[in-house]
Design a protein around this motif. Structure first.
Motif, short mmCIF file in Angstrom:
data_model
loop_
_atom_site.label_atom_id
_atom_site.label_comp_id
_atom_site.label_asym_id
_atom_site.label_seq_id
_atom_site.Cartn_x
_atom_site.Cartn_y
_atom_site.Cartn_z
N GLU A 157 0.83 -1.21 0.00
CA GLU A 157 0.00 0.00 0.00
C GLU A 157 0.86 1.25 0.00
O GLU A 157 0.49 2.26 -0.61
N ARG A 168 2.00 -4.50 -10.06
CA ARG A 168 0.97 -5.53 -10.12
C ARG A 168 1.17 -6.56 -11.23
O ARG A 168 0.90 -7.75 -11.04
N ARG A 176 -4.10 -9.55 -6.34
CA ARG A 176 -5.46 -10.03 -6.07
C ARG A 176 -5.72 -10.12 -4.57
O ARG A 176 -6.79 -9.74 -4.08
N GLU A 179 -6.30 -6.65 -2.74
CA GLU A 179 -7.62 -6.04 -2.90
C GLU A 179 -8.55 -6.38 -1.73
O GLU A 179 -9.35 -5.55 -1.30
N THR A 182 -6.73 -5.33 2.16
CA THR A 182 -6.77 -3.93 2.60
C THR A 182 -8.09 -3.55 3.24
O THR A 182 -8.22 -2.43 3.75
N THR A 183 -9.07 -4.45 3.22
CA THR A 183 -10.32 -4.19 3.94
C THR A 183 -10.22 -4.63 5.40
O THR A 183 -11.17 -4.41 6.16
#
Length: 215
Positions: A157, A168, A176, A179, A182-183
């Protein structure tokens, strides 16, 4: 405990995300490290992150801080005991942080002072480190929290945040995974920023300066 930190240092973010992941009560205090003369008595290197325990007792650097925080909550198994493969991947992610921050700081120099040879060396080191992490994607790409995974998400990040590398295509499995990773709440709450946010305890006088203050 007080974590003396900056708004966008990946090293400090890893320490803060670790505290959040472990649900450890720590105050994250963002400081202007260049004017923080008081820090010298706690950390003679005047670097962040620095974890103030009580009075004049302090711990640094980021790896020491993360290990200490984990020692308070060992049942979380964020740092598996004597798992040298995890420790080595953690070290690789921290090395990638160092190279990415060094490149960012070099590119901030005025063009006559900038060394493009140094930038090229940082780029090579960054590419090798990302390839090394991608090669171990079987171990990294998991939703179970672990220090090597947390460190990898933080540094990727940061690379995006500072546009250090278009990584990437070379690391599709990591891309992948990131994505979704990071939540994770500990990463959402510790995300780096440049501009002073509204509210909270994250204000700073000079928001551009702190990321290169310490590995």
């Amino acid at each position: 405990m007080i974590l003396l930190n900056g708004p966008n240092t990946p090293f400090g973010r890893l320490a803060w995300a670790t505290a959040l992941q472990l649900a450890t009560e720590v105050e994250n205090r963002v400081i202007d490290v260049y004017s923080a003369g008081f820090l010298d008595a706690l950390n003679p290197l005047r670097q962040i992150p620095t974890l103030v325990l009580d009075g004049d007792r302090a711990l640094f650097d980021s790896r020491v801080i993360c290990a200490y925080l984990h020692s308070l909550r060992p049942e979380a198994a964020l740092i598996p005991p004597s798992d040298w493969a995890v420790e080595t991947r953690w070290s690789l992610a921290v090395g990638l942080m160092e190279a990415s921050v060094a490149r960012t700081m070099e590119m901030r120099r005025q063009p006559p002072e900038r060394s493009m040879a140094s930038v090229a060396k940082h780029d090579q080191r960054i590419a090798r480190a990302i390839a090394g992490l991608e090669a171990q994607a079987d171990e990294i790409c998991s939703r179970k929290a672990r220090i090597d995974r947390l460190a990898t998400a933080v540094v990727l990040e940061y690379i995006d945040f500072r546009a250090v590398s278009d990584w990437r295509a070379a690391a599709p499995r990591l891309a992948r995974w990131l994505e979704i990773e990071t939540t994770r709440p500990s990463l959402v709450s510790s995300r780096p920023y440049d501009l002073q946010p509204t509210g909270g305890d994250r204000s700073i006088l000079h928001p551009q300066i702190a990321e290169g203050a310490r590995p």
